[in-house]
Design an enzyme around this catalytic site. Structure first.
Site, short mmCIF file in Angstrom:
data_model
loop_
_atom_site.label_atom_id
_atom_site.label_comp_id
_atom_site.label_asym_id
_atom_site.label_seq_id
_atom_site.Cartn_x
_atom_site.Cartn_y
_atom_site.Cartn_z
N LYS A 11 -2.47 15.04 -4.50
CA LYS A 11 -2.44 14.89 -3.25
C LYS A 11 -1.09 14.77 -2.49
CE LYS A 11 -6.94 13.74 -2.74
NZ LYS A 11 -7.71 13.81 -1.65
N ILE A 12 -0.13 14.38 -3.32
CA ILE A 12 1.34 14.25 -2.72
C ILE A 12 1.72 15.31 -1.68
CG2 ILE A 12 3.69 14.14 -3.14
CD1 ILE A 12 3.25 11.96 -5.06
N ARG A 53 1.77 0.43 -9.68
CA ARG A 53 0.96 1.60 -8.94
C ARG A 53 1.61 1.84 -7.76
NH1 ARG A 53 -5.26 0.46 -9.51
NH2 ARG A 53 -4.17 -1.84 -9.16
N HIS A 100 -9.83 -3.47 2.79
CA HIS A 100 -8.57 -2.85 2.75
C HIS A 100 -7.93 -3.03 4.26
CE1 HIS A 100 -11.83 -0.23 4.26
NE2 HIS A 100 -11.08 0.19 5.24
N GLN A 131 3.16 -4.25 -8.02
CA GLN A 131 4.26 -4.19 -9.09
C GLN A 131 4.16 -3.11 -9.77
OE1 GLN A 131 2.43 -7.59 -11.43
NE2 GLN A 131 3.41 -9.08 -10.13
N ASP A 152 -7.52 1.92 -7.54
CA ASP A 152 -8.23 2.83 -8.14
C ASP A 152 -9.73 2.15 -8.05
OD1 ASP A 152 -6.56 5.30 -9.03
OD2 ASP A 152 -5.75 3.65 -10.13
N CYS A 208 -0.77 -1.44 -3.81
CA CYS A 208 -1.75 -1.36 -4.93
C CYS A 208 -2.29 -2.82 -4.74
CB CYS A 208 -1.53 -0.96 -6.08
SG CYS A 208 -0.16 -1.90 -7.03
#
Length: 142
Positions: A58-59, A82, A43, A80, A36, A76
């Site tokens: 969004k899935i 998210r 990235h 662990q 988030d 994420c």
């Protein structure tokens, strides 16, 4: 119903993922970054940023978009909570849709072990694997 749980979700190591991204055909893999506000400092190249806060709506779109991918990697920061949660939600919704449509895919869904924190420790400065990396943000750890 899927027998996959958070505890038995398959994992991929940073080295395995890097190797897959370096292959001549990395297009068979999709990387979903569910960080988030902590989506700063870089990235993984070619990853899609889908914040966990927007994942529920969004899935369905993700499932359609990623239908042709052999492997979908979720992560994420630490992978662990998210990342694994997102992967599990994706699998359950995908399987529900496939049951309704009477289809099956051979798609593998995995979680990046150690998340972006471990990734950036080794591959942060590799411009072929990481984009927008800001070393100073990671200098003192996560």
């Amino acid at each position: 119903m899927s027998s996959v749980t958070i505890a038995n979700l398959p994992r991929i190591t940073r080295d395995e993922l890097a190797q897959r991204l370096r292959t001549p055909s990395p297009s068979s893999i999709a990387i979903i970054d569910v960080r988030d506000s902590d989506h700063v400092g870089g990235h993984i190249r070619s990853s899609m940023h889908v914040p966990s806060s927007s994942l529920d709506f969004k899935i369905p779109e993700l499932i359609r978009t990623l239908e042709d991918k052999e492997t979908v990697v979720f992560h994420c920061a630490l992978s662990q909570q998210r990342g694994p949660s997102a992967a599990l939600r994706y699998i359950r919704e995908r399987d529900r849709i496939l049951r309704v449509e009477r289809k099956s895919w051979g798609q593998k869904v995995v979680v990046l072990d150690g998340g972006f924190v471990k990734w950036q420790e080794k591959y942060g400065e590799d411009k072929n694997l990481t984009e927008a990396y800001q070393k100073d943000l990671w200098e003192y750890g996560y």
